[in-house]
Write an enzyme that holds these catalytic residues in place. Structure first.
Site, mmCIF file in Angstrom:
data_model
loop_
_atom_site.group_PDB
_atom_site.id
_atom_site.type_symbol
_atom_site.label_atom_id
_atom_site.label_comp_id
_atom_site.label_asym_id
_atom_site.label_seq_id
_atom_site.Cartn_x
_atom_site.Cartn_y
_atom_site.Cartn_z
ATOM 1 N N ARG A 71 0.845 -1.189 0.000
ATOM 2 C CA ARG A 71 0.000 0.000 0.000
ATOM 3 C C ARG A 71 0.883 1.243 0.000
ATOM 4 N NH1 ARG A 71 -1.798 0.734 4.387
ATOM 5 N NH2 ARG A 71 -1.115 -1.095 5.529
ATOM 6 N N TYR A 200 -1.041 -3.567 -7.161
ATOM 7 C CA TYR A 200 -0.846 -4.309 -5.908
ATOM 8 C C TYR A 200 -2.167 -4.404 -5.115
ATOM 9 C CZ TYR A 200 -0.173 -5.286 -1.068
ATOM 10 O OH TYR A 200 -0.353 -5.835 0.177
ATOM 11 N N LYS A 209 -9.589 -2.674 1.563
ATOM 12 C CA LYS A 209 -9.328 -1.528 2.435
ATOM 13 C C LYS A 209 -10.093 -0.282 1.978
ATOM 14 C CE LYS A 209 -7.139 -3.950 5.200
ATOM 15 N NZ LYS A 209 -5.764 -4.281 5.364
ATOM 16 N N HIS A 229 -10.646 -2.660 11.390
ATOM 17 C CA HIS A 229 -9.530 -3.498 10.909
ATOM 18 C C HIS A 229 -9.302 -4.622 11.931
ATOM 19 C CE1 HIS A 229 -5.069 -3.503 9.329
ATOM 20 N NE2 HIS A 229 -5.796 -4.404 8.729
ATOM 21 N N SER A 251 -1.325 -3.639 10.268
ATOM 22 C CA SER A 251 -0.954 -4.528 9.172
ATOM 23 C C SER A 251 0.305 -5.321 9.512
ATOM 24 C CB SER A 251 -0.710 -3.701 7.912
ATOM 25 O OG SER A 251 -1.872 -2.959 7.611
ATOM 26 N N CYS A 253 0.805 -7.521 11.780
ATOM 27 C CA CYS A 253 1.057 -7.646 13.220
ATOM 28 C C CYS A 253 0.307 -8.832 13.832
ATOM 29 C CB CYS A 253 0.701 -6.360 13.950
ATOM 30 S SG CYS A 253 1.848 -5.017 13.581
ATOM 31 N N LYS A 255 -2.957 -10.595 12.755
ATOM 32 C CA LYS A 255 -4.398 -10.901 12.725
ATOM 33 C C LYS A 255 -4.677 -12.279 12.115
ATOM 34 C CE LYS A 255 -5.540 -7.161 10.595
ATOM 35 N NZ LYS A 255 -4.167 -6.622 10.580
ATOM 36 N N ASN A 257 -2.775 -14.782 11.801
ATOM 37 C CA ASN A 257 -2.259 -15.831 12.686
ATOM 38 C C ASN A 257 -3.167 -16.074 13.879
ATOM 39 O OD1 ASN A 257 0.694 -16.980 12.129
ATOM 40 N ND2 ASN A 257 0.498 -14.953 11.211
ATOM 41 N N ASP A 280 -9.263 -10.045 8.828
ATOM 42 C CA ASP A 280 -8.748 -8.691 8.550
ATOM 43 C C ASP A 280 -9.755 -7.575 8.827
ATOM 44 O OD1 ASP A 280 -6.398 -7.241 7.569
ATOM 45 O OD2 ASP A 280 -7.618 -6.669 5.850
ATOM 46 N N SER A 376 4.981 -10.265 0.382
ATOM 47 C CA SER A 376 4.361 -11.178 -0.588
ATOM 48 C C SER A 376 3.134 -11.809 0.063
ATOM 49 C CB SER A 376 5.351 -12.245 -1.043
ATOM 50 O OG SER A 376 5.891 -12.937 0.058
ATOM 51 N N ARG A 377 2.147 -12.161 -0.754
ATOM 52 C CA ARG A 377 0.851 -12.549 -0.189
ATOM 53 C C ARG A 377 0.236 -13.738 -0.918
ATOM 54 N NH1 ARG A 377 -1.659 -8.902 3.866
ATOM 55 N NH2 ARG A 377 -0.012 -7.386 4.260
ATOM 56 N N ASP A 504 0.262 -20.283 21.268
ATOM 57 C CA ASP A 504 0.272 -20.028 22.712
ATOM 58 C C ASP A 504 -0.482 -18.746 23.088
ATOM 59 O OD1 ASP A 504 1.674 -22.309 23.753
ATOM 60 O OD2 ASP A 504 3.409 -21.576 22.631
ATOM 61 N N ASN A 505 -0.848 -17.943 22.102
ATOM 62 C CA ASN A 505 -1.689 -16.772 22.405
ATOM 63 C C ASN A 505 -3.059 -17.205 22.931
ATOM 64 O OD1 ASN A 505 0.367 -15.052 21.657
ATOM 65 N ND2 ASN A 505 -0.309 -14.941 19.515
HETATM 66 P P1 GTP Z 1 -2.309 -7.817 7.347
HETATM 67 O O1 GTP Z 1 -2.812 -8.855 6.403
HETATM 68 O O2 GTP Z 1 -1.247 -6.954 6.750
HETATM 69 O O3 GTP Z 1 -3.405 -6.978 7.931
HETATM 70 O O4 GTP Z 1 -1.502 -8.585 8.521
HETATM 71 P P2 GTP Z 1 -1.939 -9.457 9.789
HETATM 72 O O5 GTP Z 1 -2.249 -8.554 10.930
HETATM 73 O O6 GTP Z 1 -2.977 -10.438 9.393
HETATM 74 O O7 GTP Z 1 -0.580 -10.206 10.164
HETATM 75 P P3 GTP Z 1 -0.163 -11.747 10.043
HETATM 76 O O8 GTP Z 1 -0.985 -12.635 10.915
HETATM 77 O O9 GTP Z 1 -0.075 -12.093 8.616
HETATM 78 O O10 GTP Z 1 1.298 -11.721 10.673
HETATM 79 C C1 GTP Z 1 2.326 -10.924 10.134
HETATM 80 C C2 GTP Z 1 3.659 -11.324 10.684
HETATM 81 O O11 GTP Z 1 3.653 -11.348 12.117
HETATM 82 C C3 GTP Z 1 4.093 -12.730 10.237
HETATM 83 O O12 GTP Z 1 5.434 -12.673 9.807
HETATM 84 C C4 GTP Z 1 3.956 -13.556 11.480
HETATM 85 O O13 GTP Z 1 4.889 -14.601 11.489
HETATM 86 C C5 GTP Z 1 4.176 -12.572 12.621
HETATM 87 N N1 GTP Z 1 3.407 -12.969 13.830
HETATM 88 C C6 GTP Z 1 2.086 -13.248 13.874
HETATM 89 N N2 GTP Z 1 1.684 -13.617 15.121
HETATM 90 C C7 GTP Z 1 2.802 -13.570 15.886
HETATM 91 C C8 GTP Z 1 3.055 -13.839 17.273
HETATM 92 O O14 GTP Z 1 2.173 -14.205 18.065
HETATM 93 N N3 GTP Z 1 4.343 -13.660 17.710
HETATM 94 C C9 GTP Z 1 5.342 -13.248 16.854
HETATM 95 N N4 GTP Z 1 6.564 -13.093 17.366
HETATM 96 N N5 GTP Z 1 5.141 -13.004 15.544
HETATM 97 C C10 GTP Z 1 3.899 -13.153 15.064
HETATM 98 C C1 SPV Z 2 -2.946 -4.630 5.212
HETATM 99 O O1 SPV Z 2 -1.983 -3.998 4.759
HETATM 100 O O2 SPV Z 2 -3.463 -4.367 6.328
HETATM 101 C C2 SPV Z 2 -3.514 -5.767 4.455
HETATM 102 C C3 SPV Z 2 -3.055 -5.998 3.102
HETATM 103 O O3 SPV Z 2 -4.387 -6.455 4.951
HETATM 104 S S1 SPV Z 2 -3.718 -4.863 1.969
HETATM 105 O O4 SPV Z 2 -4.850 -5.491 1.315
HETATM 106 O O5 SPV Z 2 -2.666 -4.579 1.016
HETATM 107 O O6 SPV Z 2 -4.149 -3.683 2.655
HETATM 108 MN MN MN Z 3 -4.904 -5.776 7.044
#
Ligand code: GTP
Ligand code: SPV
Ligand code: MN
Length: 594
Positions: A71, A200, A209, A229, A251, A253, A255, A257, A280, A376-377, A504-505
């Site tokens: 973005r 992208y 978004k 979000h 983003s 961080c 979600k 996972n 998301d 990358s996604r 473990d979360n």
């Molecule tokens: P967007 O799609 O951009 O909104 O991202 P998201 O918030 O869905 O993040 P996602 O779950 O894809 O995690 C992004 C990164 O954070 C990855 O590289 C994960 O490995 C890392 N990550 C996710 N959960 C944890 C956690 O509990 N601990 C740690 N240390 N890293 C984490």
């Molecule tokens: C984010 O950046 O929070 C995403 C990926 O979920 S995007 O669709 O590019 O905004």
């Molecule tokens: Mn997002």
């Protein structure tokens, strides 16, 4: 042939055709027949590559230009009538001035190209919380992604009806993919989005978004609901009851996972299960019983590939095994499959890195390069997910027990705490901060304020947005979700994450649910309610002792006094748009810190 009689849609599509002058207009009906011929066309032109159809059936690969991988917040605009309506956290331009600038760029931009008209629904078809959008685009990649990410095709028009004007108009052209003329522009008062010179995901899948957060947040303020979000997950307890939690993290961080987590053994054997509703975005509205209900407006996952593996996120990985589009990951040429950092410890020797160069993956990595782009996604259908919730398509949504905010903070924020009440919870969300990630162009690892993880996504003045949150709390009263804050990213002196995170979360979600049910007591600290360290279940964790938990929960008063200064400075930008209640919360926090 047009797929609707709706005159508002027809008129707008005519206008867009007259503006962009495509050679051909194709209405996307959503049929497998049409999609299959578009896939073949995109494969033939090289726009997408077909991956190993035995190992990854239905999977495609796409590479964007190196200047177009995330973005672009500095080129994203909220063009409301006045600058004040966009607020201090958004780029603003006068709507007419912006149109005058962009119209010449769109004029004839689709000459010799096909314009695809994509009708789609955000939210289950027929849900009173769902909304319709129409995107016109000159990219097949966009059509194929929208098919996964939304409920796409003629059924969306059926939902809109023959006369309604309540649809979001999205105009996209990849144009020349020129970064100097790249614009992602929103006209909230006109339900309109214009995107140009990008290909992208977050810039071009306009349902995501652009609509489901920036436009929808503005609609939600006017119509009494919320667009956030946030992931949505269900925790099924051993007695069969399921409690729903929404969590807002910036983003990349965590979600996706958290939304798909697999509980640790001890929880599994007791009978706990986690179900994914969304990863998301959440749309939330009070239901007839006075509780807040959430739907996931999306139909797929546009997830971060790097770091996804069998251990960290088995369910996400499973979701990508068929009918998935991979963007900017690496290709393993030995068997035409995909690879990314953190998938396993074996980078393929015969690899094509994300920019398209053939390399020896092991040497390439040894030299310090990334085979896959950090942002990358994968675009994967939600129905592929082994833990998809039975409520995923429920038009009424799911009742929310808790909101969780969180971000990447190396030191300040503790592992978990609960707000004293709704108003304090809104304060906690409004003052969130997190380190920036590769999801947006620009520096990575810089701490910035990111209120409710909505800094790049709020379609109006963030001060008014906070006021809307406070009003929602008044509407919901006692039935409002409880509000928490988490931080999985505290580091030790060597910079390693202390908390194991991922599955473990669950241990933290357990405490959160117990608090919502009044099943566990808490300790009052200056920043909120914290668990008694012994109430965090660390059974089966080798590296975590009670002392580690105490450390993870510690509140450093000196750091928090700095935090107060940072929040005050941030709040200062909002002038009289800052709700007085939040100002009071800040003053009270300062007093409690002594
Ligand atoms: P967007 O799609 O951009 O909104 O991202 P998201 O918030 O869905 O993040 P996602 O779950 O894809 O995690 C992004 C990164 O954070 C990855 O590289 C994960 O490995 C890392 N990550 C996710 N959960 C944890 C956690 O509990 N601990 C740690 N240390 N890293 C984490
Ligand atoms: C984010 O950046 O929070 C995403 C990926 O979920 S995007 O669709 O590019 O905004
Ligand atoms: Mn997002």
């Amino acid at each position: 042939m047009a797929l609707t009689k709706n005159p508002n849609v027809l008129k707008w599509v005519e206008e867009m055709t007259a503006l962009t002058k495509p050679e051909k207009v194709v209405w996307i009906d959503g049929s497998e027949e049409q999609l299959s011929s578009l896939r073949s066309e995109a494969i033939a032109s090289g726009e997408v590559l077909e991956l190993n159809q035995e190992k990854l059936p239905g999977c495609l690969y796409h590479r964007t230009l190196p200047n177009d991988v995330a973005r672009v917040e500095d080129r994203t605009f909220i063009c409301s009538k006045t600058k004040e309506d966009a607020g201090p956290t958004n780029n603003w331009s006068d709507p007419q001035e912006m149109k005058n600038k962009l119209l010449p760029l769109y004029d004839g931009v689709m000459k010799g190209r096909t314009m695809y008209v994509i009708p789609y629904s955000m939210g289950p078809i027929g849900s009173s919380l769902a909304k319709v959008g129409v995107e016109v685009t000159d990219s097949i990649y966009v059509v194929l992604n929208m098919e996964i990410m939304t409920r796409m095709g003629v059924k969306a028009f059926e939902n809109l009806g023959d006369t309604s004007n309540d649809f979001v108009r999205g105009l996209h052209s990849k144009a020349q993919v020129d970064p100097e003329n790249r614009y992602i522009v929103h006209f909230p008062e006109e339900n309109t989005i214009w995107s140009i010179n990008s290909a992208y995901g977050g810039n071009v899948l306009l349902g995501k978004k652009c609509f489901a957060l920036r436009i929808a947040s503005f609609q939600g303020k006017n119509e009494g609901w919320m667009a956030e979000h946030m992931l949505i997950l269900g925790i099924e307890k051993p007695n069969g009851e399921t409690k729903y939690v929404c969590a807002a993290f910036p983003s990349a961080c965590g979600k996706t996972n958290l939304a798909m987590l697999i509980p640790p053994e001890g929880y599994k054997s007791k009978g706990y299960k986690v179900w994914t509703v969304g990863d998301d975005i959440a749309w939330l509205k009070p239901g007839a019983d006075g509780r807040l209900y959430a739907i996931n407006p999306e139909n797929g996952f546009f997830g971060v590939a790097p770091g996804t593996n069998v251990k960290s996120n088995f369910n996400a990985l499973e979701s990508t095994k068929k009918n998935t589009i991979f963007t900017n990951v690496a290709i393993n040429n030995a068997d035409n499959t995909v690879w990314w950092e953190g998938l396993d410890k074996n980078p393929p020797e015969d690899a094509t890195e994300w920019k398209g160069a053939k390399v020896n993956g092991k040497e390439f990595k040894a030299e310090g390069n990334n085979l896959a782009h950090p942002n990358s996604r994968f675009t994967a259908p939600a129905k592929n997910c082994p833990c998809i919730s039975s409520e995923f398509d429920n038009p009424a949504g799911v009742p929310v027990s808790a909101f969780v905010f969180g971000g990447r903070r190396a030191k300040t924020a503790p592992l978990v705490y609960q707000s004293f009440d709704w108003t304090h919870g809104v304060f906690v969300g409004s003052s969130m901060a997190s380190e920036t990630t590769a999801a947006a162009a620009g520096a990575v690892g810089v701490v910035r304020r990111d209120p409710m993880a909505m800094l790049p996504f709020c379609g109006y003045n963030m001060g008014d947005y906070w006021a809307h949150w406070l009003e929602m709390g008044e509407t919901l009263g006692e039935k409002a979700p409880k509000i928490f804050n988490v931080n999985w990213f505290r580091t030790d002196d060597e910079g390693h994450f202390i908390w194991p995170g991922f599955g473990d979360n669950m241990r933290i979600l357990d405490w959160i649910i117990s608090r919502c049910e009044n099943e566990v007591e808490a300790v009052e600290t200056p920043i909120g309610y914290e668990p008694k360290p012994e109430d965090i279940d660390i059974d089966g964790l080798d590296d975590i002792s009670l002392d580690t938990v105490k450390d993870l929960l510690s509140v450093d008063t000196a750091l928090w006094k700095e935090e107060v200064k940072g929040i005050r400075e941030f709040y200062g930008k909002f002038g009289d748009k800052l709700p007085a209640k939040l100002e009071e919360q800040l003053t009270s926090l300062e007093k409690r810190l002594g």
